[in-house]
Design a protein around this motif. Sequence first.
Motif, PDB file in Angstrom:
ATOM      1  N   TYR A  93       0.831  -1.200   0.000  1.00 49.37           N
ATOM      2  CA  TYR A  93       0.000   0.000   0.000  1.00 49.37           C
ATOM      3  C   TYR A  93       0.872   1.258   0.000  1.00 49.37           C
ATOM      4  O   TYR A  93       0.617   2.217  -0.724  1.00 49.37           O
ATOM      5  CB  TYR A  93      -0.903  -0.014   1.233  1.00 49.37           C
ATOM      6  CG  TYR A  93      -2.096   0.893   1.126  1.00 49.37           C
ATOM      7  CD1 TYR A  93      -3.233   0.457   0.477  1.00 49.37           C
ATOM      8  CD2 TYR A  93      -2.081   2.165   1.656  1.00 49.37           C
ATOM      9  CE1 TYR A  93      -4.344   1.290   0.348  1.00 49.37           C
ATOM     10  CE2 TYR A  93      -3.181   3.003   1.533  1.00 49.37           C
ATOM     11  CZ  TYR A  93      -4.306   2.561   0.888  1.00 49.37           C
ATOM     12  OH  TYR A  93      -5.391   3.379   0.759  1.00 49.37           O
ATOM     13  N   LEU A 124       1.019   4.095  -2.765  1.00 46.42           N
ATOM     14  CA  LEU A 124       0.696   5.499  -2.484  1.00 46.42           C
ATOM     15  C   LEU A 124       1.781   6.444  -2.972  1.00 46.42           C
ATOM     16  O   LEU A 124       1.529   7.621  -3.194  1.00 46.42           O
ATOM     17  CB  LEU A 124       0.523   5.712  -0.976  1.00 46.42           C
ATOM     18  CG  LEU A 124      -0.825   5.375  -0.381  1.00 46.42           C
ATOM     19  CD1 LEU A 124      -0.904   5.902   1.036  1.00 46.42           C
ATOM     20  CD2 LEU A 124      -1.956   5.942  -1.210  1.00 46.42           C
ATOM     21  N   THR A 135      -1.153   8.118  -7.796  1.00 47.25           N
ATOM     22  CA  THR A 135      -1.822   7.838  -6.529  1.00 47.25           C
ATOM     23  C   THR A 135      -1.495   8.923  -5.520  1.00 47.25           C
ATOM     24  O   THR A 135      -2.363   9.390  -4.785  1.00 47.25           O
ATOM     25  CB  THR A 135      -1.373   6.472  -5.986  1.00 47.25           C
ATOM     26  OG1 THR A 135      -1.107   5.619  -7.070  1.00 47.25           O
ATOM     27  CG2 THR A 135      -2.420   5.870  -5.094  1.00 47.25           C
ATOM     28  N   TYR A 139      -3.634  12.052  -6.106  1.00 44.67           N
ATOM     29  CA  TYR A 139      -5.012  11.915  -5.657  1.00 44.67           C
ATOM     30  C   TYR A 139      -5.101  11.850  -4.129  1.00 44.67           C
ATOM     31  O   TYR A 139      -6.021  12.359  -3.513  1.00 44.67           O
ATOM     32  CB  TYR A 139      -5.655  10.660  -6.252  1.00 44.67           C
ATOM     33  CG  TYR A 139      -6.389  10.944  -7.523  1.00 44.67           C
ATOM     34  CD1 TYR A 139      -7.461  11.834  -7.526  1.00 44.67           C
ATOM     35  CD2 TYR A 139      -6.018  10.348  -8.715  1.00 44.67           C
ATOM     36  CE1 TYR A 139      -8.132  12.121  -8.683  1.00 44.67           C
ATOM     37  CE2 TYR A 139      -6.696  10.635  -9.891  1.00 44.67           C
ATOM     38  CZ  TYR A 139      -7.754  11.516  -9.867  1.00 44.67           C
ATOM     39  OH  TYR A 139      -8.421  11.798 -11.009  1.00 44.67           O
ATOM     40  N   TRP A 140      -4.162  11.164  -3.529  1.00 43.35           N
ATOM     41  CA  TRP A 140      -4.130  11.001  -2.081  1.00 43.35           C
ATOM     42  C   TRP A 140      -4.004  12.361  -1.405  1.00 43.35           C
ATOM     43  O   TRP A 140      -4.793  12.744  -0.550  1.00 43.35           O
ATOM     44  CB  TRP A 140      -2.954  10.080  -1.733  1.00 43.35           C
ATOM     45  CG  TRP A 140      -2.727   9.829  -0.280  1.00 43.35           C
ATOM     46  CD1 TRP A 140      -1.796  10.417   0.506  1.00 43.35           C
ATOM     47  CD2 TRP A 140      -3.433   8.884   0.551  1.00 43.35           C
ATOM     48  NE1 TRP A 140      -1.875   9.914   1.773  1.00 43.35           N
ATOM     49  CE2 TRP A 140      -2.868   8.980   1.837  1.00 43.35           C
ATOM     50  CE3 TRP A 140      -4.474   7.995   0.329  1.00 43.35           C
ATOM     51  CZ2 TRP A 140      -3.301   8.200   2.899  1.00 43.35           C
ATOM     52  CZ3 TRP A 140      -4.916   7.216   1.402  1.00 43.35           C
ATOM     53  CH2 TRP A 140      -4.330   7.318   2.655  1.00 43.35           C
ATOM     54  N   ARG A 141      -3.001  13.119  -1.877  1.00 46.69           N
ATOM     55  CA  ARG A 141      -2.744  14.412  -1.263  1.00 46.69           C
ATOM     56  C   ARG A 141      -3.927  15.349  -1.494  1.00 46.69           C
ATOM     57  O   ARG A 141      -4.474  15.933  -0.583  1.00 46.69           O
ATOM     58  CB  ARG A 141      -1.467  15.000  -1.869  1.00 46.69           C
ATOM     59  CG  ARG A 141      -0.713  15.904  -0.927  1.00 46.69           C
ATOM     60  CD  ARG A 141       0.518  16.505  -1.583  1.00 46.69           C
ATOM     61  NE  ARG A 141       0.253  17.005  -2.909  1.00 46.69           N
ATOM     62  CZ  ARG A 141       0.904  16.584  -4.004  1.00 46.69           C
ATOM     63  NH1 ARG A 141       1.828  15.664  -3.917  1.00 46.69           N
ATOM     64  NH2 ARG A 141       0.616  17.113  -5.188  1.00 46.69           N
ATOM     65  N   GLN A 196      -7.374  -1.100  -1.965  1.00 46.34           N
ATOM     66  CA  GLN A 196      -7.211   0.000  -2.921  1.00 46.34           C
ATOM     67  C   GLN A 196      -8.521   0.740  -3.171  1.00 46.34           C
ATOM     68  O   GLN A 196      -8.542   1.914  -3.446  1.00 46.34           O
ATOM     69  CB  GLN A 196      -6.701  -0.539  -4.261  1.00 46.34           C
ATOM     70  CG  GLN A 196      -5.248  -0.931  -4.228  1.00 46.34           C
ATOM     71  CD  GLN A 196      -4.808  -1.477  -5.561  1.00 46.34           C
ATOM     72  OE1 GLN A 196      -5.451  -2.353  -6.120  1.00 46.34           O
ATOM     73  NE2 GLN A 196      -3.700  -0.971  -6.070  1.00 46.34           N
ATOM     74  N   ALA A 228      -9.888   4.325  -2.317  1.00 45.21           N
ATOM     75  CA  ALA A 228      -9.358   5.501  -3.008  1.00 45.21           C
ATOM     76  C   ALA A 228     -10.462   6.197  -3.795  1.00 45.21           C
ATOM     77  O   ALA A 228     -10.403   7.392  -4.078  1.00 45.21           O
ATOM     78  CB  ALA A 228      -8.231   5.088  -3.950  1.00 45.21           C
ATOM     79  N   GLY A 255     -11.663   9.418  -2.275  1.00 46.64           N
ATOM     80  CA  GLY A 255     -10.866  10.610  -2.565  1.00 46.64           C
ATOM     81  C   GLY A 255     -11.197  11.146  -3.944  1.00 46.64           C
ATOM     82  O   GLY A 255     -11.319  12.358  -4.147  1.00 46.64           O
TER      83      GLY A 255
END
Lengths: 378, 215
Positions: free
Chosen positions: A55, A59, A64, A67-69, A263, A266, A269
Motif C-alpha cells: 500500500y 501510495l 496515486t 489523488y491522495w494528497r 485499494q 481511493a 478521494g
Amino acid sequence: MHREVRNAAAWAGLLTLALGALIVAGSRSLAHFDAALVAYTFASLFAVFGITYRYAIWLQRPPTAVYWRRGFELFLRRGHLGSNLRLLVTRLVSDFGTNAFIWKRDKLRGLTHMLLMWGCVLAAAITFPLVFGWLHFEAMPDRPDWYRPVVFGFATPAFPVRSLVAFLIFHGLVWSAFLVMGGVMLAMRRRMRDEGAAAVQFFAEDMLPLILLFAVSLSGLLLTVSYTWLAGYGYEFLALFHAITVIVTLLWLPFGKLFHVFQRPAQLGVAFYKDVAARSEPASCARCGHAFASRMHVRDLETVEAALGYRYDDPGEVGHYQRICPRCRRALVALAQAALARGPSSRRAALPAPMPSYANPGLGEGPLGSEDRDNFHP
Amino acid sequence: MPVPESHEFFIDPRRCIGCNACVQACTECDTHKGHAMIQLDYVDRGASPQTVPVVCMHCDSPTCAEVCPADAIKRTGDGVVQTARKPRCIGCNNCVLACPFGVPKMSTGMNLMMKCDMCYDRTSIGKKPMCASVCPSQALFFGTREEMARLRPASRVLNVFRFGNQTITTRVNMLVPGQAFVESLDVLSALHEPAAGNDAAENVLLDGMEAPHAG
Ligand code: SF4
Ligand code: SF4
C-alpha cells in the motif's frame, strides 16, 4: 535502498508492531490468547506487513500520490467540511454498503459481489477478534447456562446458551461460509460462461482468489458438520486443512486480486476530487477552445506525467499536449496522417478550430454517459 | 491464448467513409457487451465529410496505464492493453484525459473506464476484431503485413507517433503513403490543418467570403 522502499518498509514494520501490541493488550497480556491459533496470528501479522508495504509503495506512485494528497486537501477545505462529510457518508453507503455501482454493471454481478463482500466481512469480524484473543466467551459463575462475550477485556451483556441469539452467534462463521460459497459459485459461473470475461481473465488474478475463498468456506463448514453430526469424525485433518487454506489466503492477500479491498477506498478521494473539479474553472482546449475537464485536473496530470517520465510538453504554441481535448487529439492524428498523403494544406486553419463531433451521438455509441458527453469529451 | 504476433491491426483514417458499421459491430464484442468502444468522429461536420475512426492503439508504454492510480489497466504479454479491470478502476478519469489518442470512455453510473481491447475474446482465438471484420473500406484492417503489402502496395506502415517531445510506439499500425519519408507521425504538426475538403470548399464555394469557423 530506494527511499520509497525504505518508507514502505518502515510503515509496514510500524503497523505490524502496532498489531502485535494490540494483540497483547486486547488479550490481556495473552491471558485469553489461544495458543492453538498461533499460526493464524503469525499469518495475520505477515499479511499486515505485506499489505502495508504494498500500500505504501502504491501510495508513492505519482498518480496515486496526487489523488491522495489532493483528496485530503479538498476534504479538509475550510467551509466545506459539512458537505464533504455528507458526501462521505452517502458514498460509504452507496459505494461500499450496497455496491450501487456494481449493480449498475450487472444485476447478477451485484448480487455476487454483495454475497462475497458481506460473507468475508462477517467472517473477518468474527475470526480476527477470536484469533487475536480480543473476543472470548465466559460462562457466568452464578448461571452456568449463560455466556458472556468479553471484548478486548471488557464484559458485554450475557445471553443464554440455549437461545436463538446463541445459535446465531455461535454459527456466525457458518452463515458467512454460505454467503461466500454462494458468491463464489455465481462468480465461477460467470467466469466459465461469459466469453468476454474468460478471454481477459488471468488464473492467478481471477480464479485463484475464488478457489481460495471456496476452500476456506468449505473446510470451515465441514468442521461444523464433523462435530455436529459425525461425532468429530476427521476433525483433526479438517482443522489442519482449514488452517492451511486460511493461512494461504492471508499470505496471498498482499499480492493478488484481493488487494483491491484495500485499494478501492481511493474511490472516496476521487469523489471529492471530481466534486471540486466540477465546480472549478474548466480547462479550455488549445485547439478548439471548448471547455473540457477542469484546469486543476489537467494541471495535475501534467505534473503526474512529468513525474512518470513522459515528455508531452510541446516546444510550439500548445505548450503541453495535455491541453488538447480528447476529441481534438483524435482528429489531430488523422489530420496529420492525411497531410502526409496530400501534403500540408494550402490553408492554415485559424484557431480555435471547429470541435470534432461524434459521428453517432447516441449514448453508448458515442459518449458512454454524462461525463463523456458533457465534461470530458466536450 | 495470445494474439498471434503475425497478426496486426492497421488503420487508415483517410479511407473512412463514416458508415458507422464499426460502431455497430463494436457493440457486439463480448468484452464490453452493448457499448461501442470505437470512437468515430466528424473532424468538422459543417464543412467536410472527413470522419475519423479511432481504436485503442495499444501503446508500448501506455500512458493510460501509467497514470492510473488504481493499477487497473494491464498490458498482456502479446502487447494488448486491456480495458480497466472492473474490481480496480475507481473512475477517476486520469486515463481518459491522458491517452494521447483520446481513446478511453467513462461510464459514469458504473464508475468504470471502458475502452477498446482489440476484441481480445476474438483475436486471442484467431479471429478478427469486430470492427475490422465489417469495415467496407478497409480503413480498419486486421491481418498480416504481407496481406497489407499486397493490398496497398503504395503505402507503408508506421507505428511511431510524436506528441510534443514525447514519442509513443504502438502495436496498432497506421498506413501512410509509401513516399512519406518520416520516421514518426508528428501529431501536433496538424494543429492548423483544416479537415479534408475544406480547401475546396473555400476555393469554390466560399470565394471571397469569410473563412468558416475563423474565430
Ligand atoms: S491508445 Fe490510449 S488507451 Fe490505448 S494503450 Fe495507448 S494510452 Fe492507453
Ligand atoms: S478511470 Fe479507472 S482505469 Fe482510468 S485511470 Fe482512473 S482508475 Fe485507472
